[in-house]
Motif scaffolding. Structure first.
Motif, PDB file in Angstrom:
ATOM      1  N   TRP A   1     -30.481  58.920  21.516  1.00 15.91           N
ATOM      2  CA  TRP A   1     -32.380  59.543  21.551  1.00 15.91           C
ATOM      3  C   TRP A   1     -32.921  59.801  20.250  1.00 15.91           C
ATOM      4  O   TRP A   1     -33.762  58.639  20.830  1.00 15.91           O
ATOM      5  N   VAL A   2     -31.999  58.822  19.081  1.00 16.32           N
ATOM      6  CA  VAL A   2     -33.058  58.779  18.080  1.00 16.32           C
ATOM      7  C   VAL A   2     -32.741  57.127  17.874  1.00 16.32           C
ATOM      8  O   VAL A   2     -34.203  56.087  17.566  1.00 16.32           O
ATOM      9  N   LEU A   3     -32.017  56.426  18.218  1.00 15.19           N
ATOM     10  CA  LEU A   3     -32.013  54.889  18.786  1.00 15.19           C
ATOM     11  C   LEU A   3     -32.764  54.769  19.574  1.00 15.19           C
ATOM     12  O   LEU A   3     -33.402  53.856  19.812  1.00 15.19           O
TER      13      LEU A   3
ATOM     14  N   TRP B   1     -36.156  54.574  18.841  1.00 16.98           N
ATOM     15  CA  TRP B   1     -37.093  53.667  17.105  1.00 16.98           C
ATOM     16  C   TRP B   1     -37.323  52.814  18.333  1.00 16.98           C
ATOM     17  O   TRP B   1     -37.856  51.562  17.471  1.00 16.98           O
TER      18      TRP B   1
ATOM     19  N   ALA C   1     -25.025  54.776   9.724  1.00 22.07           N
ATOM     20  CA  ALA C   1     -24.823  56.010  10.270  1.00 22.07           C
ATOM     21  C   ALA C   1     -25.372  56.541  11.444  1.00 22.07           C
ATOM     22  O   ALA C   1     -26.019  56.430  11.641  1.00 22.07           O
ATOM     23  N   ARG C   2     -24.094  57.725  11.908  1.00 21.85           N
ATOM     24  CA  ARG C   2     -23.901  58.284  13.002  1.00 21.85           C
ATOM     25  C   ARG C   2     -25.659  58.920  13.881  1.00 21.85           C
ATOM     26  O   ARG C   2     -25.885  59.361  12.764  1.00 21.85           O
ATOM     27  N   THR C   3     -26.330  58.941  15.135  1.00 21.92           N
ATOM     28  CA  THR C   3     -27.290  59.177  14.969  1.00 21.92           C
ATOM     29  C   THR C   3     -27.421  59.596  16.789  1.00 21.92           C
ATOM     30  O   THR C   3     -26.509  58.830  17.694  1.00 21.92           O
ATOM     31  N   PRO C   4     -27.982  60.683  17.008  1.00 20.26           N
ATOM     32  CA  PRO C   4     -27.991  60.673  18.937  1.00 20.26           C
ATOM     33  C   PRO C   4     -28.416  59.350  19.932  1.00 20.26           C
ATOM     34  O   PRO C   4     -29.026  58.696  18.658  1.00 20.26           O
TER      35      PRO C   4
ATOM     36  N   LYS D   1     -26.206  52.108   6.489  1.00 21.87           N
ATOM     37  CA  LYS D   1     -27.648  51.561   7.138  1.00 21.87           C
ATOM     38  C   LYS D   1     -26.366  52.089   8.492  1.00 21.87           C
ATOM     39  O   LYS D   1     -27.502  51.723   9.466  1.00 21.87           O
TER      40      LYS D   1
ATOM     41  N   SER E   1     -31.656  69.677  13.003  1.00 16.48           N
ATOM     42  CA  SER E   1     -31.226  68.050  13.472  1.00 16.48           C
ATOM     43  C   SER E   1     -32.448  67.525  13.617  1.00 16.48           C
ATOM     44  O   SER E   1     -32.687  66.523  14.025  1.00 16.48           O
TER      45      SER E   1
END
Lengths: 271, 271
Positions: free
Chosen positions: A154-156, A159, A149-152, A147, A93
């Motif tokens: 904390w990644v967002l 960023w 695609a889902r992410t958790p 563009k 992950s």
């Protein structure tokens, strides 16, 4: 089974100071030099019809650091950089370099192709100098771009963290002009202005190790960054900077890389 | 140096019939089964926080076909699938499986994670059954999505080519219901409706080899497709279809894969 097709030459002689994402440091440069005993320069023909390429590479700096025992099972859970939860996560992950097979992939922008010399010049490069390259593939947005695609979260969040503000001391600016414009120390840049841009991009990304910060945090220590020295090498230069606050950093000196190092800030990045 | 972390089980026992792009066949299914002697199922934890993953895999079907002489230089220029120019292109400007290091990367959608069994269930899968997997990485759009990255015109054209219209004969539909719903031949699907969707997606992509068509074209032959039989295997089933025109295809029979094959359309895909 696999044999590198060549190496990439970059501005970053060490892991320390190498950006995590080349897209955020568009002024960094590098070039893939094909190994002609493996494949001829003709293999690069038409690559410049694309704007970006994927580089498949070996995270060879890890392999050297700790010899992997081939008979043992690999580590399944790790601390993800930039993930501030107090839990390890499954290695698949993450994009961590510490993976069962130390194969990485990264994007870089195509600047120039020379099929005679077998050299692919790139920008937005986030690899350590002399990283072995296994493959080059064109970036095809119809296949590769998802563009939304889902992410958790904390990644967002990581960023969206604002970049550090980068200041330059008068001394550092003078040293930069002298070393780049007069002494021509850089291999990838001709003018101090270009180097200043690239270094500001690199420093604005806050390359202090996420693990160092997390460990201090877990130990209940104050993650004080003020006055913390951060030193790294870049294309023939040694860059010395200090953290002014959580949000800004100041370049205090630029030195000739060949001068023996005196002060080095230790960076605990062992896990 | 590298050891597969496991294999992917998919609906496609052979290259023939395997889609080129999983994003266009969202109903195709597969699952990565980790090799527990290499890494434990815990490595999959948190993977389901992402919508898509990159799979790094070995194009092992090529390697087996032609033994690569490690001492020789690799082929630098190739015919790119779907590129109808009369010239070969540099191998690094293509996504062809025939590359110096047979490493591929593809996207698939995360459907389910089972850390106990070490199984990652996926959809939109475009890999041949039992392809060795080297790595799984989360898809992070902030790093990986460059929606407007430039590509050559032929890539855009190939992508914009309308899909084939897929028709089903009454016999094929009856056979499908019998073999899937009653005889339960499929490993990845429970209902004939699901299989019909997946097969229609697969067939609409026109999997007849770009090379076969180009070679005929170069030889001045009429690339007549009408009545051309196209036969491939899918999750326990044998699918027989005929081209009706340049723009449509008709499924004529669905058979039990275990019945010995009689008619096979040769498919020259050697270069």
């Amino acid at each position: 089974m696999f044999r590198p097709i060549g190496v990439i030459e970059t501005c970053f002689p060490e892991c320390r100071g190498t950006p995590r994402q080349g897209l955020f440091t568009p002024s960094t440069r590098g070039r893939v030099v094909l190994d002609k005993s493996v494949i001829s320069g003709d293999a690069l023909e038409n690559v410049d019809e694309y704007e970006y390429v994927w580089l498949t590479f070996v995270f060879d700096r890890n392999v050297r650091k700790k010899k992997v025992d081939e008979t043992k099972t690999r580590r399944a859970k790790i601390w993800a950089p930039k993930n501030n939860s107090k839990q390890k996560v499954g290695v698949f992950s993450t994009r961590s370099p510490h993976r069962p097979n130390p194969i990485g992939m990264t994007l870089a922008k195509v600047e120039n192709v020379n099929t005679k010399t077998g050299v692919l010049s790139l920008s937005g490069v986030d690899l350590v100098d002399r990283t072995p390259i296994l493959d080059i593939k064109p970036y095809v947005p119809f296949y590769d771009s998802l563009k939304s695609a889902r992410t958790p979260a904390w990644v967002l969040n990581a960023w969206q963290t604002p970049r550090l503000k980068v200041q330059w001391s008068d001394e550092a600016l003078k040293e930069l002009v002298f070393l780049v414009d007069e002494k021509k120390l850089c291999k990838f840049y001709k003018s101090s202005k270009e180097v200043r841009n690239a270094l500001s991009e690199v420093l604005s990304q806050d390359m202090r190790s996420g693990n160092t910060a997390r460990k201090r945090h877990l130990r209940g220590e104050n993650v004080a960054v003020e006055g913390m020295l951060f030193c790294f090498d870049f294309d023939g230069l040694r860059v010395k900077s200090v953290s002014l606050s959580e949000t800004s950093v100041r370049v205090i000196h630029i030195e000739d890389l060949r001068i023996p190092r005196v002060l080095v800030a230790p960076d605990d990045d062992s896990t």
